[in-house]
Scaffold this active site. Structure first.
Site, PDB file in Angstrom:
ATOM      1  N   TYR H  22      70.042  41.078  21.397  1.00  0.00           N
ATOM      2  CA  TYR H  22      70.333  42.224  22.261  1.00  0.00           C
ATOM      3  C   TYR H  22      70.552  41.868  23.729  1.00  0.00           C
ATOM      4  O   TYR H  22      70.836  42.742  24.536  1.00  0.00           O
ATOM      5  CB  TYR H  22      69.199  43.248  22.163  1.00  0.00           C
ATOM      6  N   ASN H  73      73.258  56.134  20.547  1.00  0.00           N
ATOM      7  CA  ASN H  73      72.797  54.900  19.904  1.00  0.00           C
ATOM      8  C   ASN H  73      71.500  55.253  19.206  1.00  0.00           C
ATOM      9  O   ASN H  73      70.423  55.235  19.797  1.00  0.00           O
ATOM     10  CB  ASN H  73      72.566  53.799  20.947  1.00  0.00           C
ATOM     11  N   HIS H  99      76.599  50.842  19.329  1.00  0.00           N
ATOM     12  CA  HIS H  99      75.561  49.856  19.044  1.00  0.00           C
ATOM     13  C   HIS H  99      75.782  48.650  19.935  1.00  0.00           C
ATOM     14  O   HIS H  99      76.931  48.254  20.173  1.00  0.00           O
ATOM     15  CB  HIS H  99      75.591  49.430  17.572  1.00  0.00           C
TER      16      HIS H  99
END
Lengths: 145, 145, 145, 145, 145, 145, 145, 145, 145, 145, 145, 145
Positions: H22, H73, H99
């Site tokens: 991420y 999201n 995403h």
């Protein structure tokens, strides 16, 4: 009425390929029979074969405005080709799916057709006479999808 | 040539049942069209309908020795009936599966046919003309399974 | 308002068949209770049972124009019958699916209903009171599908 | 008899949310209708809504000893919530599952209910009248699971 | 060593909920037993329960830097919660999954755990002693994932 | 209390086999640790290993009347052996399933255990400490299945 | 002892239907052999065939109180009929499932039996001798389900 | 144009949670970047995060009439939440699914989105820039579903 | 006629193992009954049991030329063993599959037999009388596969 | 920055093909819009279309060393082509998958992408603006896979 | 170079077992051919066969440090044995999987190999020459996994 | 002996494409090695590569009567191409399937081969030496299918 007959991969080998399944008639024999029958019912016909998925897609695209119906034996591409399916819808030309052998009585993977869901109808299992039946359907059925 | 045409459940309602899928032609209309066409191609025809799976099984059994071919629209029993499948094989009479609508373009459960694997071939999606095509196939194709 | 109540295979044995699942009420008891309740809410009712899929199909077909609603407990045919499903659609008569037991709490194959997708609604698990609830729904709900 | 009516996520938007599926009745309308009907059949009723799975679980837990039955429309949590299923069993209070629309005639994922297997029964497809039917069932059926 | 014990939905009803599966021990009993055992092995313990998935997610997130290990009985959320799975990974705190009952010997949907794939290990089937075993594992196993 | 510890195929290679998954402890190390711990908690222990499914079945059978509990790491046979499953039930001796690695975090085929459904419980993922936890469970939990 | 032998669809064609699978013995031959054997072992026998699912259901229902056991070859209905399954349970008469061919060595759809789960046992693959074996089982086995 | 940006569970940990998947950008960083970009393109923005499915459902509901578009999201709830799906449809506000990571290149269960089928479109795999792309789409695309 | 009777894993525990499923008859009782019956019908019999898959494979291999038929209860190996299946084919000795219990009415994994597809036939559900029926079949049926 | 935009089968018919799904914009319109936008952000662009899978594979291969990123709308080949997937990986050029329509809201077979697992990210559902978004992502995101 | 050749169940019957699939060559013939070929390429070879899964596991384990490569035809255990798979990994000896017949052209269950995923490679379909090819690969390919 | 070696899509990039999977050998290197080896064993060889499915189909068709065997690495088309499968059968030329990497140890979709079912045999996992092994098999095995 103008009809485009398209034949997919390996149909050029008809007559020598697995005759116990597909018979001894060649693709040229089928073309001749169809041309004779088309003459009787007053239809014009274009008859082509390609081993190439992209070529088949292009021929279907180009049929728009030039043909009133397509008779399609997509052979091995029948079972997997989303591109052919999309081309049929995109062309807007009513399409009849034909098969020489009974695809429902063979290997499992031949039972699924990506074409059938967007075709006008399907004729399967009557050897080369499948093509004649499809030709009659083009002429006799109001083929608007 | 003697041909037995069998129609399964709910086909007696043709013309009033879901006309957007099945059209406005009645079963009597289909019988009349077929009888006319049979006369033209020199075939005899018996035309029946039943809502009863057992009755359809019995008719198929009794066709042995009395008919040269069966044209079968098993309707709702198409998708589940092992009994009809076994009857076709047991009778030994070449059988052509027909459908008015394109069963490959409807609900998923209509895509599986228990009949197709033992039929000579399948004609699907041409409305009542599917029956005429099947009749032509009976007459013109060497129907030995 | 005229209502047709149809009961499928083995429901004629109610009261003696697996009482731990279906209770001790007989089908005649249910008919009596329903007839009494129909009288109270001002509805007419026809109540029938058959073990025969074809018979049930025919009764549904014949309801067209004679009944305003069908209450259908198709029992064992619930889970596999495309013919019953097609008959409901073909008849055009709003149909309510009922079950005595909670079919969602039994064997896996009882969880799938071929009827439910074309029914107005489903009532399941309340024993014979399921029928009374369906009757109330016929009378009180705008049953147009 | 005391009855707890629980409504899951998005039911607070009833009347404005997808009226072609759920109709124009609001949740307040349903509460009013039920309260009126409960009065007629001599039942007390508590009526709640939450978008929160945990809140619904807690309400079901707390019903133990305070309510004789639960009428549960778990909406979107119906199809996945093991927690709600466990709460129903843990509470020991007989529970009836209701749905406004016919969940068996919509997307495939709506056909599976985690609630149904532990509910007394299921009423689905009758719009707001589904709730009235469930209320009648609470009063008239011996609801011991 | 500081250990966070988290209990998911319906575990607050332990002792009254399905005692044939979960036994008669209450959650308070389990907390007391664990607190006693933690004292013996020199560990500190925080013990919480919530019916709310979001609350459990937040507690796991907040454990980062404050606890050395998590013992998690996610109950009904075990089988579906991607959010809990992600929280465990995001927190970076070694987590042991526990269950009172043997989840592998019950309904099929309880056999799948979304937690197990990111947990240190799983202890299942030993009633409240599952928690004690997990506590011993926290203390005795090098819990780095 | 007498406990039979059974180890399945390839566990004799522990310490050299895939140390990144199973660690460097040998099977003899585990036996020694368990024997020490069994002494502390006052239990007797028999510790065996075999690569042979039939041998493991026979050992489980023979445990009847001679052991109070079985701790079983069936290794590769865990996922397919109906024979081991039947042997556990036939022996009537409470059995705890253990695994060194977390079988739920590896290849898909390791997630299914034929043993778990008939075991008292399962301990998985704690390296050789899984065995100690199982031993404690034997002694502390009322192991009647 | 009174035994009801029921034969399903297409078994009336035995001897002519697919002799390479089912042999040349006719159904009348089987009846004669069974009647002779029944005489030897002191049993009475009723022997029937129908192509109709509903008829078979009704015969099973009526056997209650009149027969001690049923020998059932449901043929094509074996694989799909919930109605026959329910009839067997409802009748309460112990039922033995027989098949002439080995259904486990043919098409995949023949491997699933809706009957087997509620039958006393199954005999499959021994040609007409399957029936004799079932008759012996009726007489010699304590047939209480 | 007013845009509601909603962030689901564990996104509050961005920057510390699995940075290899991420990245190191925090949720506050994303909010700042978006607010800056919104200013440039003349849009107003509300930016929220919750670990709670019910809270997210409520925020979506309340957006009706107050926001022109939602950027969602849903993180871990993406793959299972029917409630969020229903809320999007009920709100009638065009919604874009975003995403950070490429969910199609991770575990199998992340490939299924319950949101995508009712979203305007999906942007996945571009880290925090996925949000900026969605913001541009809100402003530049005629977002009527 | 010489017959080899082979019994798989755990059948040596018959009489004590799950008597509610398998009854109280021991394997020695079955051997005695069979030996008596074999004497009556003029057959010789060899009767063996092993918990070992490899031993069973070897016994089947060695039967070639020494036995006219095999009666095989492979117990737990029935459902997974390709090796036993191959041994039956390799030996060329006609083999009858027997089971004491009705394997079709138990857990799902017991419904699949790797043996049945290459066996002469299957007898299942008649307790020890299944063996006697198989013995009669060996003597009375032309067992050529 | 040099970007290669590749369009798969039937995209040459854009504007006439199913305008209710794909809109009335032609592929030439898209190329013009992109070229304009590329100029604004300082990127060079090559824009191509082919109906031929092999041609698309070759173009991807040849991009190595000549382009910094690929924007790929593989259309019908998206769902089945391992060859395109392998070409993307072999070329080493970061690739963004785009679609005009929301492929997640159409037929089931369009939900699976063979491309997505090896692409940088996916943009789907924004009509021709999907291409602009992808172009922005090429320029603004550190596109190293 | 020292090579261990292991043959699984029923391969000892080669030459008499299903010669239409496996040919008439015996296992002794194969050993002789391999020994001759090994001599030519300067390799030593040990050649063994067992019907016993546990024996095969043990031989693989013992190969560690004594052999440079294993050629394994696991026959019927190929498709189910996790134990053999684990033994190959545990031994650390590069292993080549061979089959006489083309396992991909036979029954569906033979298409899955538990061995292939951890083998160096697979050679299948060349009769006994498959072994020679594997031997050549051992000698000529840098076999480090 | 004349052998046709066909290489499918992306194999022209060998040596630069994913060297950790496919190694650093180029396709030209493979051709050179094969040509050298063919010379040694007295075979002629034609060696071709195409990214185009239709071209590969045509080459296979044209091999009839000109080549004694085909060595085919269909690469990405291996897993989906019915056209290639049909071409192999139609050509009647014995075909050996080869792969550089072990396709059974990679992504799930690479484990299914549409080619293998009609090939003489398969060699997979030995890098470029797979081709040499296939060449040896052509020369040494009686390749009649």
């Amino acid at each position: 009425m103008k009809i485009l007959v398209l034949n997919g991969p390996n149909l050029n080998l008809l007559g020598q390929r697995e005759p116990e399944i597909y018979g001894r008639t060649t693709l040229a024999d089928i073309e001749a029979k169809m041309r004779h029958h088309a003459g009787q019912v007053g239809a014009e016909m274009d008859f082509r074969q390609s081993n190439d998925e992209g070529q088949l897609v292009s021929w279907i695209q180009e049929s728009r405005g030039h043909f009133d119906a397509i008779i399609l034996n997509a052979a091995g591409y029948t079972h997997t080709s989303v591109a052919l399916r999309d081309a049929i819808v995109a062309s807007g030309v009513p399409t009849i799916e034909v098969h020489l052998s009974n695809i429902h009585a063979r290997e499992g993977f031949r039972r699924k057709s990506m074409i059938a869901g967007v075709a006008k109808g399907q004729v399967t299992g009557f050897g080369d006479y499948s093509y004649i039946m499809a030709l009659d359907a083009c002429v006799n059925v109001n083929a608007s999808r």
